[in-house]
Design a protein around this motif. Structure first.
Motif, mmCIF file in Angstrom:
data_model
loop_
_atom_site.group_PDB
_atom_site.id
_atom_site.type_symbol
_atom_site.label_atom_id
_atom_site.label_comp_id
_atom_site.label_asym_id
_atom_site.label_seq_id
_atom_site.Cartn_x
_atom_site.Cartn_y
_atom_site.Cartn_z
ATOM 1 N N GLY A 57 40.042 44.165 29.416
ATOM 2 C CA GLY A 57 40.456 43.938 31.302
ATOM 3 C C GLY A 57 41.145 44.475 31.776
ATOM 4 O O GLY A 57 42.641 44.834 31.351
ATOM 5 N N LEU A 58 41.301 43.157 32.995
ATOM 6 C CA LEU A 58 42.648 43.184 33.836
ATOM 7 C C LEU A 58 43.645 41.942 33.586
ATOM 8 O O LEU A 58 43.449 41.264 33.650
ATOM 9 C CB LEU A 58 42.688 43.659 35.624
ATOM 10 C CG LEU A 58 41.757 44.640 35.531
ATOM 11 C CD1 LEU A 58 40.945 44.073 36.835
ATOM 12 C CD2 LEU A 58 42.758 45.390 35.756
ATOM 13 N N SER A 82 47.912 34.863 41.761
ATOM 14 C CA SER A 82 47.617 36.165 42.042
ATOM 15 C C SER A 82 46.861 36.576 42.548
ATOM 16 O O SER A 82 45.299 36.182 43.005
ATOM 17 C CB SER A 82 47.480 36.267 40.670
ATOM 18 O OG SER A 82 48.746 36.138 39.381
ATOM 19 N N VAL A 83 46.690 37.707 42.403
ATOM 20 C CA VAL A 83 45.880 38.388 43.812
ATOM 21 C C VAL A 83 45.276 39.747 42.900
ATOM 22 O O VAL A 83 45.934 40.995 42.359
ATOM 23 C CB VAL A 83 46.202 38.619 44.927
ATOM 24 C CG1 VAL A 83 44.984 39.876 45.921
ATOM 25 C CG2 VAL A 83 47.064 37.179 46.166
ATOM 26 N N LEU A 84 43.406 39.562 43.409
ATOM 27 C CA LEU A 84 43.237 41.525 42.991
ATOM 28 C C LEU A 84 42.492 42.011 44.068
ATOM 29 O O LEU A 84 41.531 41.165 45.154
ATOM 30 C CB LEU A 84 42.301 40.610 41.464
ATOM 31 C CG LEU A 84 42.458 40.412 40.873
ATOM 32 C CD1 LEU A 84 41.329 40.630 39.930
ATOM 33 C CD2 LEU A 84 43.434 41.816 39.571
ATOM 34 N N SER A 85 42.594 43.398 44.528
ATOM 35 C CA SER A 85 42.391 43.746 45.554
ATOM 36 C C SER A 85 42.190 45.624 45.460
ATOM 37 O O SER A 85 42.691 46.167 44.864
ATOM 38 C CB SER A 85 43.008 43.550 47.132
ATOM 39 O OG SER A 85 43.912 43.804 46.631
ATOM 40 N N GLY A 86 40.973 46.245 46.195
ATOM 41 C CA GLY A 86 40.860 47.579 45.629
ATOM 42 C C GLY A 86 39.050 47.439 46.660
ATOM 43 O O GLY A 86 38.821 46.902 47.958
ATOM 44 N N ARG A 87 38.632 48.537 46.631
ATOM 45 C CA ARG A 87 37.370 48.848 47.330
ATOM 46 C C ARG A 87 36.523 50.065 46.338
ATOM 47 O O ARG A 87 37.086 50.332 45.839
ATOM 48 C CB ARG A 87 37.842 49.870 48.168
ATOM 49 C CG ARG A 87 38.848 49.563 49.232
ATOM 50 C CD ARG A 87 39.709 50.863 50.202
ATOM 51 N NE ARG A 87 40.565 50.772 50.818
ATOM 52 C CZ ARG A 87 39.823 50.414 52.909
ATOM 53 N NH1 ARG A 87 39.690 49.546 53.357
ATOM 54 N NH2 ARG A 87 41.915 49.685 53.139
ATOM 55 N N MET A 143 51.285 37.452 40.811
ATOM 56 C CA MET A 143 51.194 38.700 40.505
ATOM 57 C C MET A 143 50.314 39.412 41.676
ATOM 58 O O MET A 143 48.968 38.488 41.855
ATOM 59 C CB MET A 143 50.518 38.980 39.005
ATOM 60 C CG MET A 143 50.570 40.814 39.248
ATOM 61 S SD MET A 143 50.449 41.335 37.274
ATOM 62 C CE MET A 143 49.194 42.230 37.052
ATOM 63 N N GLU A 144 50.203 40.880 42.085
ATOM 64 C CA GLU A 144 49.244 41.415 43.084
ATOM 65 C C GLU A 144 48.714 42.787 42.246
ATOM 66 O O GLU A 144 49.868 43.728 42.362
ATOM 67 C CB GLU A 144 49.557 41.693 44.338
ATOM 68 C CG GLU A 144 48.328 42.122 45.488
ATOM 69 C CD GLU A 144 48.815 41.924 46.480
ATOM 70 O OE1 GLU A 144 47.570 42.213 47.529
ATOM 71 O OE2 GLU A 144 49.673 41.605 47.615
ATOM 72 N N PHE A 171 38.313 44.688 49.029
ATOM 73 C CA PHE A 171 37.677 43.311 48.308
ATOM 74 C C PHE A 171 38.707 43.578 48.173
ATOM 75 O O PHE A 171 39.836 43.621 48.349
ATOM 76 C CB PHE A 171 36.680 43.057 46.718
ATOM 77 C CG PHE A 171 37.054 44.110 45.911
ATOM 78 C CD1 PHE A 171 38.199 43.405 45.089
ATOM 79 C CD2 PHE A 171 36.828 45.384 46.064
ATOM 80 C CE1 PHE A 171 37.951 44.173 44.300
ATOM 81 C CE2 PHE A 171 37.299 46.595 44.872
ATOM 82 C CZ PHE A 171 38.157 45.253 44.168
ATOM 83 N N ARG A 172 38.748 41.487 47.868
ATOM 84 C CA ARG A 172 40.220 40.888 47.218
ATOM 85 C C ARG A 172 40.194 39.312 47.257
ATOM 86 O O ARG A 172 39.297 39.220 47.599
ATOM 87 C CB ARG A 172 41.406 40.786 49.330
ATOM 88 C CG ARG A 172 42.896 39.911 49.080
ATOM 89 C CD ARG A 172 42.964 39.665 49.695
ATOM 90 N NE ARG A 172 44.881 39.830 49.880
ATOM 91 C CZ ARG A 172 44.959 38.336 49.676
ATOM 92 N NH1 ARG A 172 44.072 37.330 49.579
ATOM 93 N NH2 ARG A 172 46.779 37.913 49.413
#
Length: 304
Positions: free
Chosen positions: A239-240, A139-144, A246-247, A187-188
């Motif tokens: 938490g997440l 899975s992927v977690l990304s943001g700024r 899943m992304e 970030f990713r």
């Protein structure tokens, strides 16, 4: 005995001796039988997706010798790559003890027996088939990360943390992955296992071979405040929640600058006292357990 009888007997003995020597010479020159050829082993199998059991092409399968003798016989590790059917084969494998594992970009290993590394005792002539692996889509977690003015913050470390429990119910966070924000504050995290994650950022700016605060003087410095996502208030935070394949994107984390201070002191007593501590530690007064344990500084010879 008549002379001619003696002559005949001598000739007979000489002929026998000559024949014996010839037989020995012929025996020593005859070809020796060759030792039987060693039959090398073969290992084959498939790599599948854990959720759909579809074959995975371009997965890398590694075969590792597990002891010195096997390492010498195998001449190091072997690597194979799966074809369009997810199949792989290792031919000409020397006898010995091996471990096998599979990996592919974007996939992670499940915590199941058929997904973990296989340990094999290989014998000459073995044909080991259906040594299969299951890989779970990551899975992927990304943001700024932004500052108080909504400007992107570059060079800030972001940690993905998992919550675990120690004996007695004490909570402890452990780092699962770490990345640094780029020039756009982005970030990713990729290849994340299904679990619940907490993101933590803040602290010093990461540059090549060094870390920098925002400001610094002899007595204090300014850096970004430790910030969590989801926020961890006095109560609980779940938490997440991350599922397979899943992304989760568009995560925004706001960080604020805060001053840091120097703490100085001196331990009194005999300089040669063996009971004097080697270091002084401090802990943050927080509602949750420390993320990475206490920080501290060594005690100098004069007690400072």
């Amino acid at each position: 005995m008549p002379a001619f009888c003696v002559a005949i007997l001598g000739a007979t003995i000489l002929a026998l001796a000559t024949g014996a020597q010839t037989g020995v010479s012929q025996a020593s020159n005859s070809p020796q039988p060759e030792p039987p050829a060693v039959r090398m082993a073969q290992i084959s199998g498939f790599v599948f997706r854990a959720d759909s059991h579809e074959p995975l092409a371009k997965a890398v399968v590694m075969l590792y010798p597990q002891d010195e003798a096997t390492g010498k016989a195998a001449d190091g590790r072997h690597v194979a790559r799966t074809d369009a059917d997810g199949a792989f084969v290792f031919s000409s494998v020397a006898a010995g003890l091996y471990a096998m594992e599979a990996a592919r970009n974007g996939y992670v290993t499940e915590y199941k027996p058929e997904s973990r590394p296989h340990f094999l005792a290989v014998h000459n002539g073995d044909d080991l088939r259906n040594v299969n692996f299951l890989l779970m889509p990551g899975s992927v977690l990304s943001g700024r990360v932004y500052d108080e003015d909504h400007d992107p913050v570059a060079g800030l470390s972001v940690l993905a943390l998992q919550l675990t429990f120690e004996p007695g119910g004490k909570r402890q966070f452990s780092a699962a992955a770490s990345v640094v924000t780029n020039d756009q504050g982005a970030f990713r995290f990729s290849g994340m296992r299904p679990d619940a994650y907490y993101l933590r950022t803040g602290g010093l700016i990461q540059e090549t071979l060094r870390q920098l605060p925002l400001k610094k003087s002899p007595e204090r410095a300014v850096q970004y405040r430790e910030t969590w996502f989801p926020d961890i208030p006095a109560g609980e935070s779940l938490g997440l929640a991350v599922q397979a394949d899943m992304e989760t994107s568009d995560i925004e984390i706001r960080v604020a600058a805060e001053p840091t201070f120097a703490i100085r002191g001196k331990i009194e007593g005999n300089a040669n006292d063996s009971a004097k501590p080697a270091a002084v530690e401090y802990r943050k007064d927080a509602l949750l357990v420390d993320t990475f344990g206490p920080a501290g500084a060594p005690v100098q010879s004069d007690g400072s």
